[in-house]
Design a protein around this motif. Structure first.
Motif, PDB file in Angstrom:
ATOM      1  N   TYR A  38      31.689  14.601  20.404  1.00  0.00           N
ATOM      2  CA  TYR A  38      31.066  14.506  19.082  1.00  0.00           C
ATOM      3  C   TYR A  38      30.172  13.279  18.921  1.00  0.00           C
ATOM      4  O   TYR A  38      29.224  13.314  18.139  1.00  0.00           O
ATOM      5  CB  TYR A  38      32.139  14.464  17.988  1.00  0.00           C
ATOM      6  CG  TYR A  38      32.775  15.798  17.699  1.00  0.00           C
ATOM      7  CD1 TYR A  38      32.113  16.760  16.935  1.00  0.00           C
ATOM      8  CD2 TYR A  38      34.043  16.094  18.183  1.00  0.00           C
ATOM      9  CE1 TYR A  38      32.702  17.981  16.658  1.00  0.00           C
ATOM     10  CE2 TYR A  38      34.641  17.316  17.915  1.00  0.00           C
ATOM     11  CZ  TYR A  38      33.970  18.251  17.152  1.00  0.00           C
ATOM     12  OH  TYR A  38      34.553  19.468  16.888  1.00  0.00           O
ATOM     13  N   VAL A  39      30.478  12.183  19.618  1.00  0.00           N
ATOM     14  CA  VAL A  39      29.740  10.945  19.336  1.00  0.00           C
ATOM     15  C   VAL A  39      29.081  10.310  20.550  1.00  0.00           C
ATOM     16  O   VAL A  39      28.411   9.288  20.418  1.00  0.00           O
ATOM     17  CB  VAL A  39      30.663   9.901  18.653  1.00  0.00           C
ATOM     18  CG1 VAL A  39      31.268  10.455  17.382  1.00  0.00           C
ATOM     19  CG2 VAL A  39      31.752   9.405  19.590  1.00  0.00           C
ATOM     20  N   GLY A  40      29.251  10.870  21.739  1.00  0.00           N
ATOM     21  CA  GLY A  40      28.624  10.315  22.928  1.00  0.00           C
ATOM     22  C   GLY A  40      27.115  10.553  22.952  1.00  0.00           C
ATOM     23  O   GLY A  40      26.560  11.291  22.133  1.00  0.00           O
ATOM     24  N   ARG A  41      26.435   9.930  23.896  1.00  0.00           N
ATOM     25  CA  ARG A  41      24.979  10.021  24.001  1.00  0.00           C
ATOM     26  C   ARG A  41      24.491  11.466  24.057  1.00  0.00           C
ATOM     27  O   ARG A  41      23.586  11.865  23.313  1.00  0.00           O
ATOM     28  CB  ARG A  41      24.509   9.276  25.255  1.00  0.00           C
ATOM     29  CG  ARG A  41      22.999   9.299  25.455  1.00  0.00           C
ATOM     30  CD  ARG A  41      22.628   8.982  26.901  1.00  0.00           C
ATOM     31  NE  ARG A  41      23.050   7.656  27.297  1.00  0.00           N
ATOM     32  CZ  ARG A  41      22.230   6.616  27.466  1.00  0.00           C
ATOM     33  NH1 ARG A  41      20.933   6.769  27.266  1.00  0.00           N
ATOM     34  NH2 ARG A  41      22.699   5.454  27.857  1.00  0.00           N
ATOM     35  N   ASP A  42      25.081  12.276  24.924  1.00  0.00           N
ATOM     36  CA  ASP A  42      24.634  13.669  25.067  1.00  0.00           C
ATOM     37  C   ASP A  42      24.931  14.477  23.816  1.00  0.00           C
ATOM     38  O   ASP A  42      24.169  15.396  23.466  1.00  0.00           O
ATOM     39  CB  ASP A  42      25.296  14.315  26.287  1.00  0.00           C
ATOM     40  CG  ASP A  42      24.828  13.678  27.597  1.00  0.00           C
ATOM     41  OD1 ASP A  42      23.722  13.101  27.598  1.00  0.00           O
ATOM     42  OD2 ASP A  42      25.574  13.748  28.587  1.00  0.00           O
ATOM     43  N   ALA A  43      26.030  14.139  23.143  1.00  0.00           N
ATOM     44  CA  ALA A  43      26.357  14.835  21.895  1.00  0.00           C
ATOM     45  C   ALA A  43      25.318  14.545  20.824  1.00  0.00           C
ATOM     46  O   ALA A  43      24.895  15.438  20.074  1.00  0.00           O
ATOM     47  CB  ALA A  43      27.749  14.421  21.418  1.00  0.00           C
ATOM     48  N   VAL A  44      24.880  13.295  20.737  1.00  0.00           N
ATOM     49  CA  VAL A  44      23.857  12.916  19.746  1.00  0.00           C
ATOM     50  C   VAL A  44      22.563  13.674  20.009  1.00  0.00           C
ATOM     51  O   VAL A  44      21.958  14.258  19.088  1.00  0.00           O
ATOM     52  CB  VAL A  44      23.606  11.398  19.786  1.00  0.00           C
ATOM     53  CG1 VAL A  44      22.403  11.020  18.918  1.00  0.00           C
ATOM     54  CG2 VAL A  44      24.847  10.630  19.335  1.00  0.00           C
ATOM     55  N   LEU A  45      22.125  13.677  21.263  1.00  0.00           N
ATOM     56  CA  LEU A  45      20.861  14.333  21.588  1.00  0.00           C
ATOM     57  C   LEU A  45      20.953  15.851  21.425  1.00  0.00           C
ATOM     58  O   LEU A  45      19.991  16.498  20.981  1.00  0.00           O
ATOM     59  CB  LEU A  45      20.445  13.967  23.015  1.00  0.00           C
ATOM     60  CG  LEU A  45      20.128  12.489  23.245  1.00  0.00           C
ATOM     61  CD1 LEU A  45      19.796  12.229  24.704  1.00  0.00           C
ATOM     62  CD2 LEU A  45      18.982  12.042  22.347  1.00  0.00           C
ATOM     63  N   ALA A  46      22.110  16.422  21.749  1.00  0.00           N
ATOM     64  CA  ALA A  46      22.289  17.865  21.586  1.00  0.00           C
ATOM     65  C   ALA A  46      22.247  18.248  20.105  1.00  0.00           C
ATOM     66  O   ALA A  46      21.649  19.266  19.731  1.00  0.00           O
ATOM     67  CB  ALA A  46      23.618  18.300  22.208  1.00  0.00           C
ATOM     68  N   ARG A  47      22.865  17.429  19.254  1.00  0.00           N
ATOM     69  CA  ARG A  47      22.866  17.732  17.823  1.00  0.00           C
ATOM     70  C   ARG A  47      21.471  17.556  17.230  1.00  0.00           C
ATOM     71  O   ARG A  47      21.042  18.330  16.359  1.00  0.00           O
ATOM     72  CB  ARG A  47      23.861  16.813  17.102  1.00  0.00           C
ATOM     73  CG  ARG A  47      24.265  17.322  15.724  1.00  0.00           C
ATOM     74  CD  ARG A  47      24.911  18.688  15.841  1.00  0.00           C
ATOM     75  NE  ARG A  47      25.364  19.202  14.558  1.00  0.00           N
ATOM     76  CZ  ARG A  47      25.843  20.424  14.383  1.00  0.00           C
ATOM     77  NH1 ARG A  47      25.906  21.260  15.407  1.00  0.00           N
ATOM     78  NH2 ARG A  47      26.248  20.823  13.193  1.00  0.00           N
TER      79      ARG A  47
END
Length: 404
Positions: free
Chosen positions: A266-275
């Motif tokens: 939910y809060v990692g780098r890839d999660a941020v970019l995916a959202r």
């Protein structure tokens, strides 16, 4: 066990620790602080001056307490006595830092890399080149007391990376591979990057203010360093701090996360970019997203708000279990906190039983070299710690040599 040797070792370490914390002082002040006789301190200092650990000079134009007699002696750690090298295998970069005996970084270098999943040999070769370049810059390589390397993954006590999903590594004997690449036979340690980040923050600050703290490293993966009464908690098997894998929901924003629905997802780098992409944003990397967030674009703001809600939920779970006095955020993703601080705090309160006060939350100022600095600081702190082999068992080992 030699009791006189053990007692001397304990007092030597106390002297070194005091000089590290307070800087230049006098024998008289050391004796008062450590509650030792002046003659005992003089004997300890003389021995460590002979070893080269301590420098001593006369106090210009004065004598102790303004009295007549022999001038007072300033004593301080000798920064040139020891060098500690820390290296970090990060995502998209590698950093190498050299620290002196005062705990000050005096050489550093960073190398941009294109991380390929599973490319162990390539990464070790790049790291080896960077470390060798650092060693060549040193005035005297003989004063290197050790090298510590950090990785974003689970590390066992034998120097094996059990798993590092963001690197695509599983059961890799990294310490042995680095030793072979560097042809290094001295002290060589392998550490989790979040623990190293915690060490960089903890040992570089006033210990009392961070005696019970949680250090959260936010990047492609999420890791934590937990400190209780000034000591980094390792856990039964040495794997404590894998906070990125605590379960918060069902799926998360990053479908490729090792544990679906984890804090990291939910809060990692890839999660941020995916959202951000899900909401219609376009970014080549986290830097592009942060720039859009600084410009207050609606899509970036919406993404940051969702990140803040889950960040607060994860932090609330950790606060409930650990009860830290402070929380320090580091890593590339920590930059989002400054843009969504109130939303994170509101989310923490929403997910906690009402409490009189929340832990103080702050963002690290150490930057991208934090883990490399922490790796070197871990070695540095060995010198300022009691060696159980001397205290409890027979050895003739000098205080200046950290244990393997």
């Amino acid at each position: 066990m030699s009791m006189p040797r053990a007692v001397r070792h304990i007092n030597e370490v106390r002297v070194l620790d005091s000089l590290y914390r307070h800087g230049t002082t006098t024998r008289a002040d050391l004796a008062r602080e450590l509650r030792l006789m002046r003659s005992t301190v003089s004997n300890l200092v003389a021995g460590m001056v002979e070893q080269g650990l301590i420098l001593e000079s006369e106090v210009a134009g004065s004598t102790p307490g303004g009295r007549s007699g022999r001038p007072g002696q300033h004593v301080q750690l000798n920064p040139a006595h020891s060098v500690f090298i820390g290296a970090d295998i990060g995502i998209g970069h590698m950093s190498v830092v050299a620290l002196d005996l005062l705990g000050r970084p005096f050489r550093s270098r960073s190398v941009a890399v294109r991380s390929r999943p599973g490319a162990v040999d390539e990464s070790i070769a790049t790291l080896g080149t960077a470390v060798r370049a650092m060693i060549r810059q040193l005035p005297d390589a003989k004063v290197i007391r050790g090298i510590c390397v950090t990785v974003p993954g689970l590390v066992d006590r034998d120097g094996v990376v059990l798993r590092a999903p963001v690197l695509g590594w599983n059961t890799v004997p990294v310490r042995a591979l680095i030793a072979a690449k560097l042809k290094w036979s001295g002290v060589l340690a392998l550490e989790n990057d979040a623990n190293a980040f915690a060490a960089a923050e903890l040992y570089g600050r006033l210990p009392a203010a961070y005696a019970d703290a949680l250090f959260v490293y936010l990047d492609a993966g999420i890791g934590g360093g937990m400190v209780s009464q000034g000591r980094l908690l390792r856990g039964h098997s040495g794997y404590a701090g894998e906070i990125g894998h605590i379960h918060l929901g069902e799926h998360g924003f990053n479908p490729l996360a090792p544990v679906p629905g984890s804090f990291e997802s939910y809060v990692g780098r890839d999660a941020v970019l995916a959202r951000y992409k899900h909401h219609g944003g376009r970014a080549e990397g986290l830097e592009d997203f942060i720039a859009a967030l600084a410009a207050q674009t609606p899509v970036a703001r919406k993404t940051a708000s969702e990140w803040a809600w889950w960040m607060g939920r994860g932090i609330a779970s950790l606060v409930s279990v650990l009860d830290p006095g402070r929380i320090v955020l580091g890593g590339a993703v920590a930059a989002l906190y400054t843009h969504a601080e109130q939303e994170v705090v509101d989310s923490i309160r929403k997910h906690l039983v009402p409490a009189p006060a929340l832990p103080r939350i702050e963002v690290s100022r150490l930057g991208s070299e934090a883990c490399a600095i922490g790796a070197a600081m871990i070695l540095h702190q060995r010198l300022l710690s009691f060696d159980d082999r001397i205290v409890y068992g027979e050895t003739n080992e000098a205080v200046g040599l950290p244990p393997d």
